[in-house]
Design an enzyme around this catalytic site. Sequence first.
Site, PDB file in Angstrom:
ATOM      1  N   SER A 161       0.825  -1.200   0.000  1.00 37.49           N
ATOM      2  CA  SER A 161       0.000   0.000   0.000  1.00 37.49           C
ATOM      3  C   SER A 161       0.867   1.262   0.000  1.00 37.49           C
ATOM      4  O   SER A 161       0.437   2.318  -0.442  1.00 37.49           O
ATOM      5  CB  SER A 161      -0.950   0.004   1.197  1.00 37.49           C
ATOM      6  OG  SER A 161      -0.258  -0.326   2.363  1.00 37.49           O
ATOM      7  N   HIS A 166       9.588  -1.393   2.828  1.00 36.87           N
ATOM      8  CA  HIS A 166       9.297  -1.925   4.161  1.00 36.87           C
ATOM      9  C   HIS A 166       8.894  -3.388   4.061  1.00 36.87           C
ATOM     10  O   HIS A 166       8.533  -3.872   2.986  1.00 36.87           O
ATOM     11  CB  HIS A 166       8.164  -1.130   4.831  1.00 36.87           C
ATOM     12  CG  HIS A 166       6.818  -1.339   4.192  1.00 36.87           C
ATOM     13  ND1 HIS A 166       6.452  -0.747   3.000  1.00 36.87           N
ATOM     14  CD2 HIS A 166       5.744  -2.076   4.576  1.00 36.87           C
ATOM     15  CE1 HIS A 166       5.223  -1.110   2.679  1.00 36.87           C
ATOM     16  NE2 HIS A 166       4.765  -1.926   3.614  1.00 36.87           N
ATOM     17  N   GLU A 309      -7.120 -22.468 -10.175  1.00 36.78           N
ATOM     18  CA  GLU A 309      -6.214 -22.520  -9.018  1.00 36.78           C
ATOM     19  C   GLU A 309      -6.997 -22.452  -7.697  1.00 36.78           C
ATOM     20  O   GLU A 309      -6.741 -23.215  -6.778  1.00 36.78           O
ATOM     21  CB  GLU A 309      -5.193 -21.381  -9.068  1.00 36.78           C
ATOM     22  CG  GLU A 309      -4.135 -21.530 -10.144  1.00 36.78           C
ATOM     23  CD  GLU A 309      -4.554 -21.000 -11.511  1.00 36.78           C
ATOM     24  OE1 GLU A 309      -5.725 -20.574 -11.664  1.00 36.78           O
ATOM     25  OE2 GLU A 309      -3.720 -21.023 -12.435  1.00 36.78           O
TER      26      GLU A 309
END
Length: 334
Positions: A161, A166, A309
């Site tokens: 986001s 990070h 999947e």
Amino acid sequence: MPELRKDPITGRWVIIAIERAMRPSDFKTKEIVEEEPKAGPFSEGNESQTPPEILSYRTPGTAPNTPGWWVRVIPNKFPALKIEGDLNRRGIGMYDMMNGIGAHEVIIESPHPADSLENLSVKHVEDILWAFRDRFLDLRKDARLKYIIVFKNKGKEAGASLAHTHSQLIATPVVPKTAKEELEGSRRYYDYKERCVYCDMVAQEIGDKQRLVLENEGFVAFVPFASIVPFETWILPKQHSSDYAEIKRSEISYLADALQRTLKMLDTVIPNVPYNFYIHSAPLDNLRLPYYHWHIEIVPRLTQTAGFEWGTGLYINPMSPENAAKFLRKTEGK
Ligand code: ZN
């Protein structure tokens, strides 16, 4: 002929559609508009915009929550699980539930918005990996917690986001399903062969070289035989160890080298590739296991998970692991 390949740990089958003989250029990533990276809540000078720090590596004499740091760990502002309270495990009829106890932290990898894991110094990457270890060691003192996962989402398609580099850590009061599958699968292999399946894999991949991406004194990176997505890459310590936090300072430079080189190779093959990586380590109530081997899985997000999947747990990988490894190896030195 497409191939079905079986993962020797979890027993999961994967369809490798090798006939398509795809090239890296077949995978389109969103074009990134190069703009001056803007300072945000993770930037140096904006420490007051985040919850107070849990840990930081900073210049001696600088105060917490002020500039002077190069790696900073903070609680997630919107945590998936919270540290305060009791588990209160209970049943509602046949259904089990408990309170959302756990920890959710953000590891800010650099004070500068333009940095990335790929362009930081190796020493800096070592410190990030060391911060993961510090958090593992601190959180495992909490007996309510059963499992810790460190993960990174890079790029919007991979769920990031904020662009500022990070990673995150979540500690859970249960052992998650994927970890359980790996633990049970590697235990079955050990019961049968009396060897660690990951140690066997490391030896075979180093010997074989077909799927090998890189190797240094302490670590090996390879594309797994039954990769679920193109360019999936695993990094494992060559020496058996089930617990990430057991890593020594003398070994961390080899891990930093292996991780950073692998990420650079990926980024060279497919510029701005979105990816997730995560560290799989032993559960907290059973840290020393002869059959489990901690590792990092890097999963580029180039294909979509669709009906087949979701409905089957069976993946279709359009890139053969051997070709993926070849493309990655070719980038070194470019
Ligand atoms: Zn092992």
